[in-house]
Motif scaffolding. Structure first.
Motif, PDB file in Angstrom:
ATOM      1  N   SER A 151    -125.472   3.041 -28.893  1.00  0.00           N
ATOM      2  CA  SER A 151    -125.975   2.264 -27.760  1.00  0.00           C
ATOM      3  C   SER A 151    -127.497   2.342 -27.660  1.00  0.00           C
ATOM      4  O   SER A 151    -128.146   1.396 -27.236  1.00  0.00           O
ATOM      5  CB  SER A 151    -125.330   2.700 -26.452  1.00  0.00           C
ATOM      6  OG  SER A 151    -125.751   4.006 -26.103  1.00  0.00           O
ATOM      7  N   CYS A 198    -121.250  17.916 -34.818  1.00  0.00           N
ATOM      8  CA  CYS A 198    -122.381  17.718 -33.907  1.00  0.00           C
ATOM      9  C   CYS A 198    -123.594  18.531 -34.355  1.00  0.00           C
ATOM     10  O   CYS A 198    -124.729  18.104 -34.169  1.00  0.00           O
ATOM     11  CB  CYS A 198    -122.007  18.106 -32.482  1.00  0.00           C
ATOM     12  SG  CYS A 198    -120.870  16.956 -31.704  1.00  0.00           S
ATOM     13  N   ALA A 251    -121.276   7.217 -29.817  1.00  0.00           N
ATOM     14  CA  ALA A 251    -121.389   6.117 -28.857  1.00  0.00           C
ATOM     15  C   ALA A 251    -122.796   6.058 -28.255  1.00  0.00           C
ATOM     16  O   ALA A 251    -123.387   4.974 -28.156  1.00  0.00           O
ATOM     17  CB  ALA A 251    -120.346   6.273 -27.762  1.00  0.00           C
ATOM     18  N   GLN A 252    -123.349   7.203 -27.875  1.00  0.00           N
ATOM     19  CA  GLN A 252    -124.693   7.219 -27.290  1.00  0.00           C
ATOM     20  C   GLN A 252    -125.742   6.837 -28.335  1.00  0.00           C
ATOM     21  O   GLN A 252    -126.684   6.118 -28.035  1.00  0.00           O
ATOM     22  CB  GLN A 252    -124.998   8.587 -26.685  1.00  0.00           C
ATOM     23  CG  GLN A 252    -124.305   8.781 -25.373  1.00  0.00           C
ATOM     24  CD  GLN A 252    -124.991   9.843 -24.523  1.00  0.00           C
ATOM     25  OE1 GLN A 252    -126.152  10.169 -24.728  1.00  0.00           O
ATOM     26  NE2 GLN A 252    -124.256  10.351 -23.556  1.00  0.00           N
ATOM     27  N   LYS A 268    -117.513  11.982 -30.886  1.00  0.00           N
ATOM     28  CA  LYS A 268    -117.273  10.568 -30.573  1.00  0.00           C
ATOM     29  C   LYS A 268    -118.255  10.086 -29.504  1.00  0.00           C
ATOM     30  O   LYS A 268    -118.807   8.984 -29.588  1.00  0.00           O
ATOM     31  CB  LYS A 268    -115.826  10.387 -30.101  1.00  0.00           C
ATOM     32  CG  LYS A 268    -115.376   8.960 -29.990  1.00  0.00           C
ATOM     33  CD  LYS A 268    -113.892   8.884 -29.675  1.00  0.00           C
ATOM     34  CE  LYS A 268    -113.441   7.446 -29.686  1.00  0.00           C
ATOM     35  NZ  LYS A 268    -111.989   7.337 -29.460  1.00  0.00           N
ATOM     36  N   GLU A 269    -118.501  10.914 -28.510  1.00  0.00           N
ATOM     37  CA  GLU A 269    -119.460  10.588 -27.449  1.00  0.00           C
ATOM     38  C   GLU A 269    -120.881  10.523 -28.016  1.00  0.00           C
ATOM     39  O   GLU A 269    -121.668   9.656 -27.646  1.00  0.00           O
ATOM     40  CB  GLU A 269    -119.384  11.652 -26.349  1.00  0.00           C
ATOM     41  CG  GLU A 269    -120.125  11.294 -25.085  1.00  0.00           C
ATOM     42  CD  GLU A 269    -119.995  12.384 -24.023  1.00  0.00           C
ATOM     43  OE1 GLU A 269    -120.941  12.513 -23.236  1.00  0.00           O
ATOM     44  OE2 GLU A 269    -118.965  13.091 -23.997  1.00  0.00           O
ATOM     45  N   LEU A 270    -121.194  11.414 -28.955  1.00  0.00           N
ATOM     46  CA  LEU A 270    -122.512  11.405 -29.606  1.00  0.00           C
ATOM     47  C   LEU A 270    -122.729  10.109 -30.376  1.00  0.00           C
ATOM     48  O   LEU A 270    -123.778   9.475 -30.281  1.00  0.00           O
ATOM     49  CB  LEU A 270    -122.642  12.609 -30.550  1.00  0.00           C
ATOM     50  CG  LEU A 270    -123.920  12.681 -31.387  1.00  0.00           C
ATOM     51  CD1 LEU A 270    -125.144  12.833 -30.494  1.00  0.00           C
ATOM     52  CD2 LEU A 270    -123.839  13.830 -32.374  1.00  0.00           C
ATOM     53  N   ASN A 272    -126.066  20.375 -23.800  1.00  0.00           N
ATOM     54  CA  ASN A 272    -124.705  20.221 -23.272  1.00  0.00           C
ATOM     55  C   ASN A 272    -124.466  18.892 -22.547  1.00  0.00           C
ATOM     56  O   ASN A 272    -123.563  18.799 -21.724  1.00  0.00           O
ATOM     57  CB  ASN A 272    -124.348  21.398 -22.343  1.00  0.00           C
ATOM     58  CG  ASN A 272    -124.390  22.721 -23.075  1.00  0.00           C
ATOM     59  OD1 ASN A 272    -123.982  22.792 -24.231  1.00  0.00           O
ATOM     60  ND2 ASN A 272    -124.894  23.751 -22.416  1.00  0.00           N
ATOM     61  N   SER A 273    -125.292  17.876 -22.844  1.00  0.00           N
ATOM     62  CA  SER A 273    -125.087  16.569 -22.201  1.00  0.00           C
ATOM     63  C   SER A 273    -124.019  15.754 -22.914  1.00  0.00           C
ATOM     64  O   SER A 273    -123.515  14.769 -22.380  1.00  0.00           O
ATOM     65  CB  SER A 273    -126.401  15.787 -22.159  1.00  0.00           C
ATOM     66  OG  SER A 273    -126.848  15.521 -23.476  1.00  0.00           O
ATOM     67  N   ILE A 274    -123.671  16.149 -24.141  1.00  0.00           N
ATOM     68  CA  ILE A 274    -122.654  15.443 -24.925  1.00  0.00           C
ATOM     69  C   ILE A 274    -121.574  16.442 -25.296  1.00  0.00           C
ATOM     70  O   ILE A 274    -121.859  17.510 -25.850  1.00  0.00           O
ATOM     71  CB  ILE A 274    -123.284  14.811 -26.183  1.00  0.00           C
ATOM     72  CG1 ILE A 274    -124.338  13.780 -25.759  1.00  0.00           C
ATOM     73  CG2 ILE A 274    -122.220  14.181 -27.058  1.00  0.00           C
ATOM     74  CD1 ILE A 274    -125.127  13.191 -26.880  1.00  0.00           C
ATOM     75  N   GLY A 275    -120.325  16.066 -25.007  1.00  0.00           N
ATOM     76  CA  GLY A 275    -119.225  16.996 -25.219  1.00  0.00           C
ATOM     77  C   GLY A 275    -118.509  16.841 -26.546  1.00  0.00           C
ATOM     78  O   GLY A 275    -118.012  17.812 -27.110  1.00  0.00           O
ATOM     79  N   THR A 276    -118.443  15.613 -27.095  1.00  0.00           N
ATOM     80  CA  THR A 276    -117.691  15.385 -28.338  1.00  0.00           C
ATOM     81  C   THR A 276    -118.533  14.595 -29.328  1.00  0.00           C
ATOM     82  O   THR A 276    -119.523  13.935 -28.961  1.00  0.00           O
ATOM     83  CB  THR A 276    -116.398  14.590 -28.065  1.00  0.00           C
ATOM     84  OG1 THR A 276    -116.755  13.285 -27.611  1.00  0.00           O
ATOM     85  CG2 THR A 276    -115.521  15.290 -27.045  1.00  0.00           C
TER      86      THR A 276
END
Length: 143
Positions: free
Chosen positions: A37, A2, A33-34, A29-31, A23-27
């Motif tokens: 998108s 990250c 995806a965002q 993988k989530e980064l 701190n809006s993204i924890g992993t």
């Protein structure tokens, strides 16, 4: 990962990343995806074969213009079979001498169809030139 990710970004992607709240993204993988998108709208998708089948030569459209339009659309389709290209090309043609000759000769590949179309257009252009010559002579004789 990250922390290394922002170093790979440029332009709008870097701006997007800098505007994320802490701190809006924890992993990672989530980064991903965002990120996907957010930027998916700029992605160009390949068109389907259905788009190719919908191309029709207009009544007032020349064969040359139809070929240019057809080729442009054909390039935007991923992994299309040559037989499908030939069929789609013929389906879109206006009724006329070229369509009749293409059904008679039953060309198997797009390159053969386009070669025959070019020969047909050149022959048609040559006939137009021959038709214009007598008209020019008549005008000169009247003067």
């Amino acid at each position: 990962m990250c922390r290394a990710f922002p170093n790979t970004l440029k332009g709008p992607a870097r701006i997007w990343f800098s505007r994320l709240t802490s701190n809006s993204i924890g992993t990672f993988k989530e980064l991903i995806a965002q990120f996907a998108s957010h930027f998916i709208g700029g992605h160009r998708y390949k068109k389907s074969i259905a788009c190719l089948m919908s191309i029709k030569q207009r009544e007032d459209e020349t064969l040359r213009s139809y070929i240019a339009c057809f080729n442009k659309e054909a390039l935007s389709i991923d992994e299309v079979d040559d037989k499908i290209l030939v069929a789609a090309f013929a389906i879109g043609l206006q009724k006329g001498k070229f369509l009749l000759s293409s059904y008679k000769n039953d060309s198997k590949t797009t390159s053969v169809v386009l070669y025959k179309a070019t020969k047909y257009m050149n022959a048609k252009d040559a006939l137009l030139v021959h038709e214009e010559k007598p008209k020019k002579r008549e005008r000169q004789e009247e003067s």
